[in-house]
Design a protein around this motif. Structure first.
Motif, PDB file in Angstrom:
ATOM      1  N   SER B  40      32.862  49.327  28.260  1.00  0.00           N
ATOM      2  CA  SER B  40      32.352  48.841  29.534  1.00  0.00           C
ATOM      3  C   SER B  40      32.939  47.462  29.832  1.00  0.00           C
ATOM      4  O   SER B  40      32.999  46.610  28.945  1.00  0.00           O
ATOM      5  N   GLY B  41      33.406  47.277  31.065  1.00  0.00           N
ATOM      6  CA  GLY B  41      33.948  45.984  31.453  1.00  0.00           C
ATOM      7  C   GLY B  41      35.410  45.793  31.110  1.00  0.00           C
ATOM      8  O   GLY B  41      35.982  44.732  31.367  1.00  0.00           O
ATOM      9  N   LYS B  44      38.532  49.636  33.597  1.00  0.00           N
ATOM     10  CA  LYS B  44      38.915  51.016  33.933  1.00  0.00           C
ATOM     11  C   LYS B  44      38.722  51.309  35.419  1.00  0.00           C
ATOM     12  O   LYS B  44      39.626  51.776  36.091  1.00  0.00           O
ATOM     13  N   SER B  45      37.512  51.024  35.884  1.00  0.00           N
ATOM     14  CA  SER B  45      37.235  51.303  37.298  1.00  0.00           C
ATOM     15  C   SER B  45      38.143  50.484  38.194  1.00  0.00           C
ATOM     16  O   SER B  45      38.653  50.981  39.201  1.00  0.00           O
ATOM     17  N   THR B  46      38.332  49.241  37.834  1.00  0.00           N
ATOM     18  CA  THR B  46      39.156  48.371  38.669  1.00  0.00           C
ATOM     19  C   THR B  46      40.579  48.914  38.776  1.00  0.00           C
ATOM     20  O   THR B  46      41.150  48.962  39.865  1.00  0.00           O
TER      21      THR B  46
HETATM   22  N1  LIG Z   1      33.518  43.453  42.943  1.00  0.00           N
HETATM   23  C1  LIG Z   1      33.459  42.731  41.800  1.00  0.00           C
HETATM   24  N2  LIG Z   1      33.186  41.405  41.842  1.00  0.00           N
HETATM   25  C2  LIG Z   1      33.123  40.672  40.720  1.00  0.00           C
HETATM   26  N3  LIG Z   1      33.333  41.146  39.492  1.00  0.00           N
HETATM   27  C3  LIG Z   1      33.620  42.451  39.373  1.00  0.00           C
HETATM   28  C4  LIG Z   1      33.694  43.310  40.516  1.00  0.00           C
HETATM   29  N4  LIG Z   1      33.988  44.554  40.094  1.00  0.00           N
HETATM   30  C5  LIG Z   1      34.090  44.479  38.762  1.00  0.00           C
HETATM   31  N5  LIG Z   1      33.877  43.219  38.311  1.00  0.00           N
HETATM   32  C6  LIG Z   1      33.931  42.778  36.919  1.00  0.00           C
HETATM   33  O1  LIG Z   1      35.165  43.184  36.390  1.00  0.00           O
HETATM   34  C7  LIG Z   1      35.015  43.601  35.046  1.00  0.00           C
HETATM   35  C8  LIG Z   1      35.602  44.976  34.868  1.00  0.00           C
HETATM   36  O2  LIG Z   1      34.916  45.859  35.667  1.00  0.00           O
HETATM   37  P1  LIG Z   1      35.219  47.406  35.728  1.00  0.00           P
HETATM   38  O3  LIG Z   1      34.203  47.983  36.641  1.00  0.00           O
HETATM   39  O4  LIG Z   1      36.634  47.634  36.053  1.00  0.00           O
HETATM   40  O5  LIG Z   1      34.928  47.856  34.227  1.00  0.00           O
HETATM   41  P2  LIG Z   1      34.828  49.306  33.627  1.00  0.00           P
HETATM   42  O6  LIG Z   1      35.822  49.373  32.532  1.00  0.00           O
HETATM   43  O7  LIG Z   1      34.920  50.315  34.695  1.00  0.00           O
HETATM   44  O8  LIG Z   1      33.366  49.295  33.005  1.00  0.00           O
HETATM   45  P3  LIG Z   1      32.221  50.409  33.045  1.00  0.00           P
HETATM   46  O9  LIG Z   1      32.495  51.324  31.896  1.00  0.00           O
HETATM   47  O10 LIG Z   1      30.974  49.598  32.842  1.00  0.00           O
HETATM   48  O11 LIG Z   1      32.275  51.073  34.362  1.00  0.00           O
HETATM   49  C9  LIG Z   1      33.547  43.513  34.728  1.00  0.00           C
HETATM   50  O12 LIG Z   1      33.336  42.322  34.014  1.00  0.00           O
HETATM   51  C10 LIG Z   1      32.891  43.450  36.071  1.00  0.00           C
HETATM   52  O13 LIG Z   1      31.725  42.683  36.016  1.00  0.00           O
END
Ligand SMILES: Nc1ncnc2c1ncn2[C@@H]1O[C@H](COP(=O)(O)OP(=O)(O)OP(=O)(O)O)[C@@H](O)[C@H]1O
Ligand SMILES: [Mg+2]
Lengths: 235, 304
Positions: B40-41, B44-46
């Motif tokens: 998490s974090g 991936k989503s980004t």
């Molecule tokens: N719109 C936003 N504004 C500020 N910070 C963000 C935003 N979107 C994501 N983040 C931050 O960017 C980091 C990565 O986020 P992301 O959603 O890409 O992680 P992830 O790998 O998809 O995690 P998860 O498994 O929890 O979905 C996190 O620390 C999150 O808090």
């Protein structure tokens, strides 16, 4: 004058009161439609991503508009518009548009804030889904976001409409004309007839109040009808 | 771009001061099924959301089928760097240093400044952009996306959800879109829900409809961001089955998920993200059988 004589007098004047009720409703209806359109446009401008200078400028204008309109009394706005129109177009045989525009501009500022709050309450995922399929921001707004926003703000919008209907009574401060003949709104008629027959003034006022109350109750009924209809759409 | 349907090059993403992506590069081939894993974090989503510009990368480029979706990143193009005033000055001053070294230094020290790089540089940037750029809405119409929380349009029926975009974008007539939608609904056995509103559906039904809603656009690639994470356990299977079916039909897919079983069974390639970078990439056998980096081993020991 006995009470039954007063009621008889009121009965004689029923046509005039009916006509004045019509003008009140016409002004309120026009203002609501105009206010709603202005409100949606302003809300969309306020909520749009500030990516280019045109939108930024429009947003500044929208903020100014909302601040000024909400910060000054409706009656002052009406009188300013009315007197400006008198200066610019001396002869205006029919001036019903003046109060419609004044109240519409006024209501637009309130509607804008209401609709904006409704738009903010819609889940951001709805916009993302629309954008992810290639729909533009504006199309997603129009087809997905605004319909959902309106639904959540129906009660608040109706509240605003009800306030507006009652507020139209301040048009009795200006001279309404239709085809160069002076006309009156509901309160204006009660006042005019009250001057002519002072003994009946209170009866006329109560009668006007009763008519306003009836309209507001009908609006409330309509509101519930719409709310129920919108809920059914989800089942 | 190198035969990849999607190509991500040197992607950086900042949220304010927070650096979430730190120079991610990867390519997705046509027909490939790529699963993205990571804590998490880890970003991936980004990364996934940058692929269809729901997030705008701070630096770097995203390409779709040979079209550039982002602004040009000058650091990724030597011919643009060498056209810059900064490069020319450094070259003149260094009397004949190796140009690769100069370019590396410019990249490393972030020396390019748009406004001061001169006309030739500006011309090259513009020409490159014009030649390759694709409007974001046109690009998104070719990239399907499935969200964790489904994001069906609440004010529209299932059928309207599916036909809105293709009709509005004039990719299909209303009749074509409706017949395609009904075909897809019958594939997932939900024709009877065509006129239902999303609020009346179960989570599994919502997600399957969200998937076929994307398919209604005939996308070239589908992105999935944790499509089963918001579902009750008993509904996960039906959604994964539909995704497997898409995979079997040859759809190009990028799937962020915690479903290791799905990754093993379906993925051609697994990307493991850690700390804003792709820390390891390989076939499911390589990733699960012989993980190389420590972070991947730690991650797997937690999820397996
Ligand atoms: N719109 C936003 N504004 C500020 N910070 C963000 C935003 N979107 C994501 N983040 C931050 O960017 C980091 C990565 O986020 P992301 O959603 O890409 O992680 P992830 O790998 O998809 O995690 P998860 O498994 O929890 O979905 C996190 O620390 C999150 O808090
Ligand atoms: Mg995520």
């Amino acid at each position: 004058m006995t009470f039954s004589e007063k009621i008889a007098k009121l009965w004689d004047l029923r046509g005039l009161f009916g006509e004045s009720l019509g003008y009140s409703l016409l002004i309120a209806f026009g203002a609501v439609v105009l206010g709603f359109i202005i409100g949606v446009i302003l809300a969309v401008i306020r909520i749009a991503p500030k990516t280019n200078p045109v939108i930024k400028a429009l947003d500044k204008i929208a903020v100014l508009y909302i601040t000024v309109i909400r910060g000054t009394p409706t009656l002052v706005q009406l009188l300013i518009l009315y007197n400006s129109v008198l200066v610019w177009f001396k002869r205006m045989p029919t001036n019903l548009l003046v109060p419609i525009i004044a109240f519409g501009i006024n209501s637009g500022a309130y509607m804008a804030e209401i609709i904006r709050s409704g738009i903010s309450a819609v889940d951001v995922g709805q916009m993302e889904a629309g954008r992810s399929m290639g729909l533009s921001w504006l199309i997603t707004m129009r087809r997905v976001i605004i319909p959902q926003a309106i639904k959540t703000v129906v009660p608040t919008i109706f509240n605003e409409i009800i306030i507006l209907v009652k507020e139209t009574s301040v048009v009795s401060y200006i001279v309404l004309k239709v085809n160069s003949i002076q006309k009156y709104d509901l309160l204006g008629m009660a006042e005019k007839q009250g001057l002519a027959t002072p003994a009946c003034y209170l009866v006329f006022l109560f009668f006007a109040a009763l008519l306003y109350l009836t309209i507001v109750m009908l609006l409330t009924f309509l509101q519930h009808l719409i709310e129920r209809r919108l809920k059914k759409n989800e089942r | 771009m190198n035969g990849n349907l999607i190509e991500v090059r040197g992607l950086y993403k900042y949220f304010g001061k927070l650096q979430v992506l730190k120079g991610v590069s990867c390519g997705i081939k046509k027909g490939e099924r790529v699963v993205v894993l990571g804590a998490s974090g880890s970003g991936k989503s980004t990364m996934l959301r940058c692929m269809n510009l729901l997030e705008k990368p701070t630096y770097g480029e995203v390409w779709l089928d040979g079209n550039l979706l982002t602004p040009v990143d000058p650091y990724l193009h030597e011919e643009i760097i060498t056209a810059s005033r900064t490069y020319k000055k450094m070259q003149a001053a260094s009397n004949g240093a190796d140009s690769a070294e100069l370019i590396a230094e410019i990249k490393k020290e972030d020396l390019l400044h748009e406004k001061h790089e001169g006309a030739e540089y500006a011309r090259k940037m513009k020409a490159f952009f014009r030649e390759h750029y694709l409007d974001e809405n046109q690009a998104r119409a070719k990239v399907g996306m499935v969200f964790q929380h489904f994001n069906l349009f609440n004010n529209l029926t299932v059928l309207e959800n599916m036909t809105l975009a293709p009709v509005e974008l004039k990719l299909k007539t209303k009749e074509e879109a409706e017949s395609k939608a009904m075909e897809l609904l019958s594939m997932i056995g939900l024709t009877d829900k065509a006129n239902a509103y999303p609020s009346t559906l179960s989570g599994g039904q919502k997600q399957r409809i969200a998937i076929v809603r994307s398919l209604c656009m005939d996308p070239q690639v589908m992105l999935f961001d944790e499509p089963t994470s918001a579902l009750d356990p008993e509904m996960v299977g039906e959604v994964l089955d539909l995704m497997k079916r898409l995979a079997a039909e040859g759809m190009t897919m990028v799937v962020v998920t915690h479903e290791i079983g799905f990754a093993r069974e379906v993925a051609d390639r697994v990307l493991f993200m850690a700390d804003g970078l792709i820390a390891e990439s390989g076939t499911p056998d390589e990733i699960f059988g012989a993980p190389k980096c420590e972070r991947l081993r730690t991650f797997l020991s937690k999820v397996l």
